[in-house]
Design a protein around this motif. Structure first.
Motif, PDB file in Angstrom:
ATOM      1  N   LYS A  11     102.767  -2.957  31.102  1.00  0.00           N
ATOM      2  CA  LYS A  11     103.901  -3.308  31.959  1.00  0.00           C
ATOM      3  C   LYS A  11     103.898  -4.794  32.292  1.00  0.00           C
ATOM      4  N   GLN A  14     105.199  -6.582  29.298  1.00  0.00           N
ATOM      5  CA  GLN A  14     106.656  -6.432  29.203  1.00  0.00           C
ATOM      6  C   GLN A  14     107.366  -7.358  30.185  1.00  0.00           C
ATOM      7  N   GLU A  94     114.214  -4.659  36.110  1.00  0.00           N
ATOM      8  CA  GLU A  94     113.799  -3.276  35.846  1.00  0.00           C
ATOM      9  C   GLU A  94     112.332  -3.218  35.435  1.00  0.00           C
ATOM     10  N   ALA A  95     111.920  -4.134  34.567  1.00  0.00           N
ATOM     11  CA  ALA A  95     110.529  -4.152  34.115  1.00  0.00           C
ATOM     12  C   ALA A  95     109.593  -4.442  35.288  1.00  0.00           C
ATOM     13  N   GLU A  97     110.172  -3.736  38.443  1.00  0.00           N
ATOM     14  CA  GLU A  97     110.140  -2.526  39.276  1.00  0.00           C
ATOM     15  C   GLU A  97     109.188  -1.480  38.683  1.00  0.00           C
ATOM     16  N   GLU A  98     109.240  -1.312  37.364  1.00  0.00           N
ATOM     17  CA  GLU A  98     108.348  -0.355  36.708  1.00  0.00           C
ATOM     18  C   GLU A  98     106.892  -0.759  36.899  1.00  0.00           C
ATOM     19  N   LEU A  99     106.614  -2.048  36.764  1.00  0.00           N
ATOM     20  CA  LEU A  99     105.250  -2.546  36.973  1.00  0.00           C
ATOM     21  C   LEU A  99     104.791  -2.249  38.393  1.00  0.00           C
ATOM     22  N   LYS A 100     105.635  -2.526  39.364  1.00  0.00           N
ATOM     23  CA  LYS A 100     105.263  -2.288  40.763  1.00  0.00           C
ATOM     24  C   LYS A 100     104.992  -0.805  41.021  1.00  0.00           C
ATOM     25  N   LYS A 101     105.805   0.070  40.423  1.00  0.00           N
ATOM     26  CA  LYS A 101     105.586   1.502  40.600  1.00  0.00           C
ATOM     27  C   LYS A 101     104.212   1.909  40.080  1.00  0.00           C
ATOM     28  N   VAL A 102     103.866   1.430  38.884  1.00  0.00           N
ATOM     29  CA  VAL A 102     102.586   1.776  38.282  1.00  0.00           C
ATOM     30  C   VAL A 102     101.439   1.197  39.112  1.00  0.00           C
TER      31      VAL A 102
END
Length: 137
Positions: A11, A14, A94-95, A97-102
């Motif tokens: 992530k 990305q 979006e990328a 946000e995905e990183l933060k979620k993980v």
């Protein structure tokens, strides 16, 4: 746990790629704007040199016409790049946000592991204390 670390690295990669893409597009826009500005000055200079400022005039300088066309092409390209920039910035968001979620999931799992380890340590200490207390009796 190893797969989570790999996912975080992926992530981050990305996000970095999308940042590079945004920076690349911004650089292209700046360069095209600079070139269009240079062409604008060249057109003005050529018009002043020829003394003709009307592109419809039969003696209008050919170089000025070609420079105008190139400038317009650059402006169209900048417009298209701005659309791409908007899309690239959205993809970056979006990328990210995905990183933060993980990362939050990983942090939560690590917190659970620390709590479980503390509970195990406390239980062991309680057991040792109970054995010492039983030995005194």
């Amino acid at each position: 746990m190893k797969s989570r670390e790999t996912l975080i690295r992926l992530k981050k990669f990305q996000v970095d790629e999308k940042r590079r893409r945004v920076a690349q597009i911004e650089g292209m826009i700046a360069e095209f704007d600079r070139i269009a500005g240079d062409l604008e000055r060249e057109i003005k200079t050529e018009q002043d040199r020829a003394g003709i400022h009307d592109p419809a005039h039969f003696a209008y300088p050919t170089y000025a016409k070609a420079a105008m066309q190139r400038r317009e092409n650059l402006r169209r390209s900048v417009s298209e790049l701005r659309t791409q920039l908007d899309e690239a910035q959205a993809a970056l968001g979006e990328a990210f946000e995905e990183l933060k979620k993980v990362e939050l999931l990983d942090e939560r799992d690590q917190m659970r592991e620390r709590v479980a380890e503390n509970v195990r340590d406390q239980a062991e200490m309680d057991r040792i204390g109970a054995m010492r207390g039983a030995a005194r009796i």
